[in-house]
Design a protein around this motif. Structure first.
Motif, PDB file in Angstrom:
ATOM      1  N   GLU A  29       0.839  -1.216   0.000  1.00 42.38           N
ATOM      2  CA  GLU A  29       0.000   0.000   0.000  1.00 42.38           C
ATOM      3  C   GLU A  29       0.862   1.250   0.000  1.00 42.38           C
ATOM      4  O   GLU A  29       2.012   1.227   0.475  1.00 42.38           O
ATOM      5  N   HIS A  31       2.689   4.619   0.833  1.00 41.35           N
ATOM      6  CA  HIS A  31       3.261   5.152   2.082  1.00 41.35           C
ATOM      7  C   HIS A  31       3.781   6.565   1.881  1.00 41.35           C
ATOM      8  O   HIS A  31       4.934   6.873   2.236  1.00 41.35           O
ATOM      9  N   ASP A  40       5.275  -1.870   4.679  1.00 46.67           N
ATOM     10  CA  ASP A  40       4.729  -2.650   5.800  1.00 46.67           C
ATOM     11  C   ASP A  40       5.149  -4.115   5.777  1.00 46.67           C
ATOM     12  O   ASP A  40       5.004  -4.817   6.794  1.00 46.67           O
ATOM     13  N   GLY A 109       3.209  -5.727  10.381  1.00 46.77           N
ATOM     14  CA  GLY A 109       3.676  -4.395  10.012  1.00 46.77           C
ATOM     15  C   GLY A 109       2.571  -3.436   9.642  1.00 46.77           C
ATOM     16  O   GLY A 109       2.856  -2.314   9.211  1.00 46.77           O
ATOM     17  N   HIS A 161       0.819   7.364   9.760  1.00 37.82           N
ATOM     18  CA  HIS A 161       1.008   6.580   8.533  1.00 37.82           C
ATOM     19  C   HIS A 161       2.121   7.196   7.698  1.00 37.82           C
ATOM     20  O   HIS A 161       2.215   8.403   7.600  1.00 37.82           O
ATOM     21  N   GLU A 166       9.097   3.711  10.162  1.00 41.26           N
ATOM     22  CA  GLU A 166       8.974   2.649   9.145  1.00 41.26           C
ATOM     23  C   GLU A 166       9.762   2.993   7.882  1.00 41.26           C
ATOM     24  O   GLU A 166      10.393   2.117   7.272  1.00 41.26           O
TER      25      GLU A 166
END
Ligand code: NI
Length: 242
Positions: A29, A31, A40, A109, A161, A166
């Motif tokens: 997805e 990011h 993730d 994740g 997000h 990350e």
């Protein structure tokens, strides 16, 4: 020890003295402007690989797709419906159970996976009672050691997000993929999450509350070390109480 890099004989040998397996699960997805679509999945894979080496623990191939419906307003996102993800987890666990695995430690994740994966555990307990199976879902970004360091280092810039932590982990894992596109405003807005088109309208570049331009591979290395130690500790506690 990576399952995908073992022969079946090596897996059979492993099962003579162990019945635990680490299963990384993530998503595919968006990011944000400089976070990878695979973020993730890359993060738990990196942590799991290091935990596997340290504990001589079997690591399953990562589940690279998750429940990402709210990110579908951005190209590159691939989402499973919750029911699909529940069935996928059930089939993976049932297969491993046939061979003798009993302790299933999922290293997650992606927040959108929590409800479907937990539901899958419930289904497995309901349909295979007395199977001796045990489950734990560990969300790496919520590990206390990781959270404390990240809070101290980034404060509110970490966000929800496309976070600094990350993106840093991916830059450490795969340095040549690091992107450095500008982010405006510096820290993204926050707010509720509804459907995919509402998400894109509220969060036009895909970030929620984060300032990932602060990400760097050195921080990724530090976060990885903290996460690996914490997951090793959690796994050993999980096994000890079995
Ligand atoms: Ni993420």
């Amino acid at each position: 020890m990576r399952l995908a890099h073992c022969t079946w004989l090596e897996v059979e040998t492993y099962l003579r003295h162990a019945d635990g397996i680490l299963i990384p699960i993530g998503s595919t997805e968006q990011h944000g402007p400089n976070g990878l679509v695979g973020t993730d999945t890359i993060c738990p894979e990196l942590i799991a690989e290091n935990v596997g080496k340290r504990l001589d623990l079997m690591v399953a191939p990562a589940i690279a797709y998750g429940m990402s419906q709210h990110h579908m307003g951005f190209p590159g996102t691939i989402s499973l419906r919750p029911t699909t993800l529940i069935k996928l987890v059930i089939d993976i666990v049932r297969s491993l159970h046939v061979h003798g695995f009993r302790n299933f430690f999922f290293l997650n994740g992606h927040g959108g996976n929590i409800a479907p994966v937990t539901s899958a555990f419930g289904e497995l307990h309901a349909t295979l009672p007395s199977s001796g199976m045990r489950f734990l879902l560990c969300n790496w970004w919520l590990l206390p050691e990781v959270k404390a360091w990240v809070n101290k280092q980034y404060g509110e810039d970490e966000g929800m997000h496309a976070t600094i932590s990350e993106v840093s982990l991916t830059q450490y894992a795969i340095p040549h993929t690091a992107k450095h596109y500008p982010c405006t405003p510096e820290r993204a807005p926050t707010g509720p999450i509804h459907d995919a088109s509402d998400f894109r309208r509220r969060f036009p570049d895909g970030r929620i509350g984060s300032a990932p331009q602060r990400a760097n591979a050195d921080d990724g290395k530090k976060i990885c070390e903290l996460a690996v130690s914490a997951v090793c500790r959690q796994y050993l506690e999980f096994i000890k109480t079995s």
